[in-house]
Design a protein around this motif. Structure first.
Motif, PDB file in Angstrom:
ATOM      1  N   ASP A 187      -4.969   0.516  -4.038  1.00 45.98           N
ATOM      2  CA  ASP A 187      -4.527   0.197  -2.682  1.00 45.98           C
ATOM      3  C   ASP A 187      -5.665  -0.325  -1.818  1.00 45.98           C
ATOM      4  O   ASP A 187      -5.461  -1.191  -0.960  1.00 45.98           O
ATOM      5  CB  ASP A 187      -3.890   1.436  -2.057  1.00 45.98           C
ATOM      6  CG  ASP A 187      -2.630   1.848  -2.808  1.00 45.98           C
ATOM      7  OD1 ASP A 187      -1.630   1.124  -2.708  1.00 45.98           O
ATOM      8  OD2 ASP A 187      -2.663   2.869  -3.514  1.00 45.98           O
ATOM      9  N   MET A 188      -6.865   0.173  -2.030  1.00 45.18           N
ATOM     10  CA  MET A 188      -8.026  -0.394  -1.341  1.00 45.18           C
ATOM     11  C   MET A 188      -8.214  -1.859  -1.714  1.00 45.18           C
ATOM     12  O   MET A 188      -8.490  -2.707  -0.857  1.00 45.18           O
ATOM     13  CB  MET A 188      -9.286   0.392  -1.702  1.00 45.18           C
ATOM     14  CG  MET A 188      -9.406   1.760  -1.086  1.00 45.18           C
ATOM     15  SD  MET A 188     -10.983   2.492  -1.616  1.00 45.18           S
ATOM     16  CE  MET A 188     -11.000   3.981  -0.641  1.00 45.18           C
ATOM     17  N   SER A 191      -6.554   5.958  -4.707  1.00 42.34           N
ATOM     18  CA  SER A 191      -6.852   5.000  -3.639  1.00 42.34           C
ATOM     19  C   SER A 191      -7.405   3.671  -4.125  1.00 42.34           C
ATOM     20  O   SER A 191      -7.377   2.686  -3.371  1.00 42.34           O
ATOM     21  CB  SER A 191      -7.846   5.624  -2.643  1.00 42.34           C
ATOM     22  OG  SER A 191      -7.258   6.706  -1.960  1.00 42.34           O
ATOM     23  N   TYR A 192      -7.929   3.604  -5.336  1.00 42.81           N
ATOM     24  CA  TYR A 192      -8.572   2.364  -5.781  1.00 42.81           C
ATOM     25  C   TYR A 192      -7.654   1.141  -5.690  1.00 42.81           C
ATOM     26  O   TYR A 192      -8.006   0.135  -5.064  1.00 42.81           O
ATOM     27  CB  TYR A 192      -9.089   2.500  -7.217  1.00 42.81           C
ATOM     28  CG  TYR A 192     -10.296   3.378  -7.418  1.00 42.81           C
ATOM     29  CD1 TYR A 192     -11.240   3.574  -6.414  1.00 42.81           C
ATOM     30  CD2 TYR A 192     -10.504   3.999  -8.643  1.00 42.81           C
ATOM     31  CE1 TYR A 192     -12.349   4.384  -6.627  1.00 42.81           C
ATOM     32  CE2 TYR A 192     -11.614   4.808  -8.869  1.00 42.81           C
ATOM     33  CZ  TYR A 192     -12.532   4.998  -7.850  1.00 42.81           C
ATOM     34  OH  TYR A 192     -13.631   5.791  -8.066  1.00 42.81           O
ATOM     35  N   ALA A 194      -7.892  -5.188   0.787  1.00 45.64           N
ATOM     36  CA  ALA A 194      -9.003  -6.132   0.918  1.00 45.64           C
ATOM     37  C   ALA A 194      -8.624  -7.540   0.473  1.00 45.64           C
ATOM     38  O   ALA A 194      -9.462  -8.446   0.506  1.00 45.64           O
ATOM     39  CB  ALA A 194     -10.204  -5.637   0.119  1.00 45.64           C
ATOM     40  N   SER A 222      -1.281   8.025  -0.028  1.00 44.16           N
ATOM     41  CA  SER A 222      -2.015   8.779  -1.037  1.00 44.16           C
ATOM     42  C   SER A 222      -1.146   9.911  -1.566  1.00 44.16           C
ATOM     43  O   SER A 222      -0.696  10.770  -0.796  1.00 44.16           O
ATOM     44  CB  SER A 222      -3.308   9.336  -0.440  1.00 44.16           C
ATOM     45  OG  SER A 222      -3.879  10.307  -1.290  1.00 44.16           O
ATOM     46  N   PHE A 274     -14.420   1.256   0.204  1.00 43.18           N
ATOM     47  CA  PHE A 274     -13.590   0.303   0.933  1.00 43.18           C
ATOM     48  C   PHE A 274     -14.447  -0.799   1.558  1.00 43.18           C
ATOM     49  O   PHE A 274     -14.099  -1.988   1.485  1.00 43.18           O
ATOM     50  CB  PHE A 274     -12.785   1.012   2.014  1.00 43.18           C
ATOM     51  CG  PHE A 274     -11.886   0.073   2.783  1.00 43.18           C
ATOM     52  CD1 PHE A 274     -10.651  -0.277   2.272  1.00 43.18           C
ATOM     53  CD2 PHE A 274     -12.279  -0.466   3.994  1.00 43.18           C
ATOM     54  CE1 PHE A 274      -9.818  -1.156   2.957  1.00 43.18           C
ATOM     55  CE2 PHE A 274     -11.465  -1.350   4.680  1.00 43.18           C
ATOM     56  CZ  PHE A 274     -10.231  -1.696   4.167  1.00 43.18           C
ATOM     57  N   ASN A 275     -15.562  -0.431   2.186  1.00 46.80           N
ATOM     58  CA  ASN A 275     -16.440  -1.429   2.790  1.00 46.80           C
ATOM     59  C   ASN A 275     -16.913  -2.448   1.750  1.00 46.80           C
ATOM     60  O   ASN A 275     -16.990  -3.646   2.021  1.00 46.80           O
ATOM     61  CB  ASN A 275     -17.656  -0.756   3.431  1.00 46.80           C
ATOM     62  CG  ASN A 275     -17.330  -0.032   4.723  1.00 46.80           C
ATOM     63  OD1 ASN A 275     -16.226  -0.138   5.249  1.00 46.80           O
ATOM     64  ND2 ASN A 275     -18.286   0.724   5.235  1.00 46.80           N
ATOM     65  N   VAL A 332       0.842  -1.200   0.000  1.00 45.84           N
ATOM     66  CA  VAL A 332       0.000   0.000   0.000  1.00 45.84           C
ATOM     67  C   VAL A 332       0.870   1.240   0.000  1.00 45.84           C
ATOM     68  O   VAL A 332       1.810   1.361   0.788  1.00 45.84           O
ATOM     69  CB  VAL A 332      -0.935   0.022   1.219  1.00 45.84           C
ATOM     70  CG1 VAL A 332      -1.775   1.297   1.232  1.00 45.84           C
ATOM     71  CG2 VAL A 332      -1.837  -1.205   1.216  1.00 45.84           C
ATOM     72  N   LYS A 380     -15.393   7.358   0.211  1.00 49.00           N
ATOM     73  CA  LYS A 380     -14.174   6.560   0.312  1.00 49.00           C
ATOM     74  C   LYS A 380     -14.399   5.338   1.203  1.00 49.00           C
ATOM     75  O   LYS A 380     -13.997   4.226   0.853  1.00 49.00           O
ATOM     76  CB  LYS A 380     -13.055   7.434   0.875  1.00 49.00           C
ATOM     77  CG  LYS A 380     -11.656   6.849   0.771  1.00 49.00           C
ATOM     78  CD  LYS A 380     -10.640   7.909   1.173  1.00 49.00           C
ATOM     79  CE  LYS A 380      -9.219   7.487   0.831  1.00 49.00           C
ATOM     80  NZ  LYS A 380      -8.242   8.569   1.128  1.00 49.00           N
ATOM     81  N   GLN A 381     -15.039   5.534   2.351  1.00 43.50           N
ATOM     82  CA  GLN A 381     -15.293   4.386   3.221  1.00 43.50           C
ATOM     83  C   GLN A 381     -16.301   3.431   2.604  1.00 43.50           C
ATOM     84  O   GLN A 381     -16.186   2.213   2.751  1.00 43.50           O
ATOM     85  CB  GLN A 381     -15.804   4.835   4.595  1.00 43.50           C
ATOM     86  CG  GLN A 381     -15.931   3.638   5.535  1.00 43.50           C
ATOM     87  CD  GLN A 381     -16.585   3.953   6.867  1.00 43.50           C
ATOM     88  OE1 GLN A 381     -17.337   4.910   7.000  1.00 43.50           O
ATOM     89  NE2 GLN A 381     -16.310   3.131   7.865  1.00 43.50           N
TER      90      GLN A 381
END
Length: 399
Positions: free
Chosen positions: A130-131, A127-128, A135, A14, A105-106, A11, A101-102
């Motif tokens: 790395d999210m 962020s895509y 996961a 940002s 991620f969720n 990761v 964003k959350q």
């Protein structure tokens, strides 16, 4: 044995946050820095929305809320989807998180098993990938060239799909390019998706209201047969100038929403109760201020594009949405700065602009595309004018 988990090794920080932080450090040292790295409107949150937040405090709306969000807010979201796109969701198909964003991620954390793949058209939001990695999934990056408007083509989507593909990520209008998918373009992608029943669509529509000329389209609405395979994500941060209030939301298949709520219940519980009541006002109050915001962004876009295209070595296409431009800086690669340093990459060029001319931009490498830079035109006309003039001077100083 390291205290830090091994999974964090994949990761990256940002890049947008990092450049903004570097600019703040220089500013604290007394350097005159113009920050064009943050995706944050410079407008105040509209007064009617602020008053709704104040009213919530005065009325004692300061306790825990349901994990999925208060029902009146989810009703307002449901009505917004119905009014704007003809999409029909039950309130239990809607979840509210601490920003879009959350919510993204969720969704990824709730759905990805180890090795599952997510197709991400690039350039993409930093962020895509790395999210996806956090996961446990694998980001499959598909380069979308400028000649085709930085948009995913059906044949490229088909080539990227494997038996492990779980999601296609779509972001329209796009961060960082401002590209907007038309209804016809989405329908062509839908043709491919119909042959791959296991692939779902995560449609990040956070910049939906900021479009200049082109109409907005979203997958669940243009391809109703993919409705049950689509999670549509949105929020109030960008269009309503509510970045700090942290309210995003998603609507989609009930089983997925329940799983996302389960994750959220163990992480953040819910977003601020006060912010949720303010968001009701934003979504239900007519949002008349958005037209004013969009008009201002259009004026800024045109100013920035015109000026950047006067800078030697830069080439800037006109974006159709959001509040970013993504100019190519290929023409400055290989040149030298006044102190003799070779510009070998978009990162070198971004640091040259920051350290030498006091302008903070984000290198395209952070968005999986080089050699480009991303510039946010969410700042004032005055700051944008000064910043672009500095960029023109910076380019002229290269040899």
């Amino acid at each position: 044995m390291s205290l830090v988990a091994e999974r964090l090794s994949v990761v990256r920080p940002s890049e947008t946050k990092a450049m903004t932080a570097r600019a703040a450090e220089l500013r604290d040292q007394g350097v005159d820095v113009i920050t064009l790295s943050a995706g944050e409107p410079n407008f105040d949150t509209p007064s009617v929305v602020r008053e709704a937040g104040i009213r919530a405090i005065r009325d004692g709306r300061t306790k825990y809320t349901p994990v999925a969000g208060i029902k009146p807010l989810r009703e307002a979201i449901r009505e917004s989807f119905s009014r704007d796109h003809g999409l029909d969701y039950d309130v239990d198909q809607i979840t509210v998180g601490c920003g879009a964003k959350q919510v993204v991620f969720n969704a990824l954390f709730a759905s990805l098993d180890s090795g599952d793949e997510v197709v991400i058209p690039t350039p993409c939001w930093v962020s895509y990938p790395d999210m996806v990695a956090l996961a446990g999934g694998k980001a499959v990056l598909v380069a979308c060239d400028e000649f085709h408007g930085f948009k995913l083509r059906p044949e490229a989507l088909e080539a990227a799909i494997t038996p492990r593909t779980k999601w296609l990520m779509l972001n329209s209008p796009s961060n960082p390019t401002g590209a907007v998918y038309s209804r016809d373009e989405l329908l062509r992608l839908a043709v491919v998706l119909r042959h791959h029943a296991r692939v779902h669509v995560l449609s990040d529509d956070i910049y939906e209201k900021l479009i200049y000329g082109a109409g907005f389209a979203t997958m669940a609405a243009v391809a109703p047969d993919l409705y049950e395979r689509t999670l549509t994500v949105n929020g109030v941060s960008k269009a309503d100038a509510m970045t700090g209030w942290r309210v995003g939301y998603g609507a989609g298949p009930l089983a997925l929403i329940k799983a996302m709520n389960l994750i959220q219940s163990q992480i953040s519980s819910h977003t601020s109760s006060i912010s949720q009541y303010a968001a009701i006002e934003a979504l239900s109050g007519g949002r008349h201020y958005i037209e004013e915001f969009a008009s201002a962004f259009l004026q800024r876009r045109d100013l920035v594009v015109a000026k950047l295209n006067k800078a030697e070595g830069l080439a800037c296409r006109v974006p159709d949405g959001a509040f970013y431009v993504f100019p190519s800086c290929a023409g400055v690669i290989g040149k030298r700065t006044p102190d003799g340093k070779l510009i070998e990459s978009d990162n070198d060029f971004a640091m040259y602009l920051l350290n030498g001319f006091g302008v903070a931009v984000v290198p395209g490498s952070g968005f999986m595309a080089s050699p480009y830079i991303r510039i946010s035109y969410a700042s004032s006309i005055e700051d944008l004018t000064r910043a672009c003039d500095r960029i023109i001077a910076a380019c002229a100083a290269l040899s």
